[in-house]
Scaffold this active site. Structure first.
Site, PDB file in Angstrom:
ATOM      1  N   SER A 268       0.846  -1.194   0.000  1.00  0.00           N
ATOM      2  CA  SER A 268       0.000   0.000   0.000  1.00  0.00           C
ATOM      3  C   SER A 268       0.880   1.242   0.000  1.00  0.00           C
ATOM      4  CB  SER A 268      -0.896   0.018   1.239  1.00  0.00           C
ATOM      5  OG  SER A 268      -0.180   0.472   2.382  1.00  0.00           O
ATOM      6  N   ASP A 269       0.324   2.365  -0.414  1.00  0.00           N
ATOM      7  CA  ASP A 269       1.009   3.631  -0.178  1.00  0.00           C
ATOM      8  C   ASP A 269       0.812   3.998   1.293  1.00  0.00           C
ATOM      9  OD1 ASP A 269       2.429   5.981  -0.575  1.00  0.00           O
ATOM     10  OD2 ASP A 269       1.406   6.454  -2.450  1.00  0.00           O
ATOM     11  N   TRP A 270       1.490   5.049   1.724  1.00  0.00           N
ATOM     12  CA  TRP A 270       1.543   5.449   3.136  1.00  0.00           C
ATOM     13  C   TRP A 270       0.132   5.605   3.713  1.00  0.00           C
ATOM     14  CZ3 TRP A 270       5.973   7.438   6.066  1.00  0.00           C
ATOM     15  CH2 TRP A 270       5.629   7.946   7.316  1.00  0.00           C
ATOM     16  N   GLY A 271      -0.237   4.716   4.633  1.00  0.00           N
ATOM     17  CA  GLY A 271      -1.496   4.826   5.352  1.00  0.00           C
ATOM     18  C   GLY A 271      -2.736   4.551   4.529  1.00  0.00           C
TER      19      GLY A 271
END
Length: 723
Positions: A268-271
């Protein structure tokens, strides 16, 4: 199944469910014992409630580098990890590690795949000896809206060209054998998918398009990176057909895994897993974790939905443990491909760091690519500069090291060569005057007066203008994409001296250049050119190098046109139709339809003529491709490099086809007076497209082939596809 894969399965069989789930979590350095910023551990740990056992069993680290720190964190981790499973260290090495190359949008404008690959190879080498195993690059998002700040990280608006650069970057980062070549890193293509098409050009915003358009324009570059062997894929923040990409099962499992056969790691991307809650498709972290794992996300970056809820989801029967095992298998296999089980410190080497990082060889490569990436947009005979004339160098970028771009890893502004330093390499210091004139968005009376004073004294004025690096990049979106007002006022003020005015632009997006291009005698688009930027620009301005860059993203005439791009559709009432009425056609009443500078455009200090465009036949069949040739002549007085571009139009498709599509390009270097024959081969496969039923095929009928120096100024020949 290989012996190595059997070994991985053996490890997974020994792991507890807690240990498996922890492998799926990526954390920042402050979480880990022995990190340089260890004192901050309680902050982030408290924020996402990760305990020490999770950290000791986690699978990867985000954003740390430096051989000493990586070795220390890895050594400490291996002592604490029950099964001795090494960590993966990942970082954003986008266009250089410490030696910074031009930003990707600039690299695209070089149209030089070999240099692009070399830049990635050098970035990988510097990163690898500093302990990095994976880079979050290349970003291959197709971009058509310069308001979006992250256009700076893309190579432009064309699916074919983006795909070629995607492959080049992956080759450069990964090489041929990650397990044995410790000077390479694994690549992670991003952002999957269609992150470059947010409504309004606003970061993280909704993306809404048909599946046919998605496949036609936005997916090819990701697919090219995967076909080249890219080891990882990163999900995007945006929605795809109303579903956030990170929880989009169709996108990640049906398309990426099943249709494209991608069996690498999906992160995933950040968060982004937790962000499914504000998106409105998950009620809480538990549902977010459920949707992400069902979609096939292997690693959750910097949020703790998996840690808090996957175990319970498995134990309650909501999630089959085989999904967890599959994700762990992919992660451990990547660690194995990188040789980490046998060599947990891999290429990390403090001695080599000192010898190799920012070495002269790397700086020279950065300088060469910077010279190839700048685009000459206007020149009324004032360039190259005369070394005997007195030059006033004025503007916020005259002596600034802020030329690396918004995402430049460990690049240092102090190590970058400002434009003034580049000029000092070329002329007698007594002939060089410098003043700031203004800051990016403000000025003082003293700054203003200093600029006016040296302008009076000089023979020629060079203006170093642009955007602060924070004005582009992630979350760097702008509705007004003109230069800041104070810089436009500076141009107007200096215009009164009636001296040659040259503008050098440092920016991360195509700009609305009104107030610039109409006021000055020459414009060089330098983008953010990297560590050697000042030296490379000086090479160009003084004629030691000849500009050869060509735009890979159109410059709008006005923000009101956006999105404006060369490969658009026609309408039922096109403005240029032979029988077009004066008013009732597709047009603006106040501005042209066309961009200010089109895709593929760029000037040189010489001129090129195109002649004798020839087709090998008027007909093409699936088994018999066409050969298209053109003679290109250097009609000027200096040697130069030209990018010869081939476009095609399908006159009548089952669905509407673009007015032009890039199908090939070649770079040719010509001495004054020299002519070379440039030949392209066009196949039936290159004429295929996605039909309304999503079948990828071609149609028999009439096509037009265009050859020229850009997407606007072309010569046309007609042929037919017979099936």
């Amino acid at each position: 199944m290989t012996e190595q894969e059997k070994r991985i399965l053996t490890i997974i069989e020994e792991m507890t469910l807690d240990e498996k789930v922890a492998q799926l979590v990526q954390l920042a350095p402050p979480f880990f014992e022995g990190a340089a910023n260890e004192g901050q551990i309680t902050g982030p740990m408290a924020a996402i409630k990760v305990n020490k056992e999770v950290v000791r069993n986690s699978g990867s680290v985000l954003g740390t580098s430096g051989a000493r720190e990586v070795i220390h964190i890895q050594r400490t981790h291996l002592k604490n990890n029950r099964l001795g499973i090494p960590l993966l260290f990942m970082a954003d090495v986008i266009h250089g590690y410490r030696t910074i190359f031009p930003v990707p949008l600039a690299i695209g404008c070089s149209w030089d795949l070999e240099l692009a690959e070399k830049s990635a190879e050098i970035a990988a080498k510097e990163a690898a000896i500093s302990g990095v195993h994976v880079t979050f690059a290349p970003m291959v998002d197709l971009v058509r809206d310069p308001r979006w700040g992250r256009v700076v990280e893309s190579t432009g608006e064309d699916p074919y060209l983006n795909s070629q650069f995607a492959r080049a970057f992956v080759r450069g980062f990964q090489g041929e054998n990650l397990q044995n070549d410790f000077d390479r890193v694994a690549a992670c293509v991003k952002h999957f998918a269609a992150y470059g098409a947010p409504e309004g050009g606003r970061d993280y915003n909704t993306v809404n398009m048909s599946e046919r358009q998605l496949r036609e324009s936005y997916l090819p570059a990701y697919k090219a990176a995967i076909d080249e062997g890219c080891e990882m894929v990163m999900t995007s923040f945006n929605t795809v057909d109303g579903i956030p990409a990170t929880g989009n099962r169709w996108l990640m499992r049906d398309l990426l895994r099943d249709e494209w056969n991608f069996d690498g790691v999906l992160i995933s991307d950040w968060g982004a897993v937790k962000e499914m809650i504000p998106h409105g498709v998950a009620e809480d972290e538990r549902e977010a974790a459920y949707k992400a794992i069902q979609a096939g996300v292997d690693i959750e970056m910097m949020s703790a939905c998996y840690i808090h809820h996957l175990k319970e989801l498995v134990e309650s029967g909501w999630v089959d443990e085989t999904l967890i095992d599959e994700a762990v298998f992919r992660i451990l296999r990547l660690k194995q491909k990188l040789g980490l089980f046998e060599h947990p410190y891999r290429g990390a080497d403090e001695k080599r760091e000192k010898e190799i990082i920012l070495c002269e060889e790397h700086r020279q490569a950065a300088r060469e690519l910077a010279t190839k990436s700048c685009v000459l947009l206007k020149n009324e005979g004032v360039l190259p500069l005369n070394r005997d004339k007195k030059i006033a160098l004025i503007g916020p970028f005259a002596q600034s090291g802020d030329i690396l771009g918004p995402w430049s890893c460990l690049g240092s502004k102090d190590e970058a060569i400002p434009l003034y330093d580049g000029f000092k390499m070329k002329v007698d210091p007594s002939l060089l005057l410098v003043a700031k004139g203004c800051d990016i968005e403000t000025t003082t009376e003293k700054q203003w007066q200093e600029a006016l004073d040296i302008a009076r004294e000089a023979d020629v004025i060079v203006l170093a203008l642009g955007e602060h690096s924070d004005m582009s990049g992630e979350a760097g979106c702008r509705a007004d994409i003109r230069l800041p007002r104070v810089q436009l006022e500076l141009i107007s003020e200096l215009k009164q001296f009636n001296k040659s005015l040259i503008a050098v632009l440092f920016n991360g997006r195509p700009l609305d250049l009104h107030g610039v291009v109409d006021q000055v005698d020459a414009v060089l688009e330098a983008w953010y050119p990297g560590t050697e930027g000042g030296a490379a620009i000086a090479d160009l301005l003084f004629g030691d190098a000849n500009p050869s860059g060509k735009l890979t993203m159109s410059f709008p005439y006005s923000v009101g046109q956006i999105p404006v791009y060369y490969n658009c559709f026609n309408t039922g009432r096109p403005k240029d139709a032979p029988d077009a009425q004066e008013r009732y056609v597709s047009q603006y009443l106040d501005i042209p339809n066309e961009p200010l500078f089109p895709f593929g455009f760029g000037l040189s200090y010489t001129t090129f003529s195109y002649s004798e465009v020839v087709l090998s036949s008027d007909y093409m069949t699936p088994d018999q491709p066409l050969s298209i040739s053109v003679n290109v002549t250097n009609t000027g007085k200096v040697a130069g490099e030209e990018v010869v571009q081939l476009y095609v139009r399908d006159i009548a498709g089952e669905v509407v086809r673009p007015v032009k599509e890039l199908k090939g390009f070649q770079k040719v270097f010509l001495q004054p007076g020299e002519t070379k024959k440039v030949t392209f081969t066009l196949t039936e496969e290159q004429l295929r497209y996605y039909h309304s039923d999503l079948q990828f095929t071609s149609d028999a009928g009439t096509f037009v082939a265009y050859i020229g120096p850009n997407s606007r100024d072309v010569m046309a020949l007609t042929f037919k596809l017979v099936k």
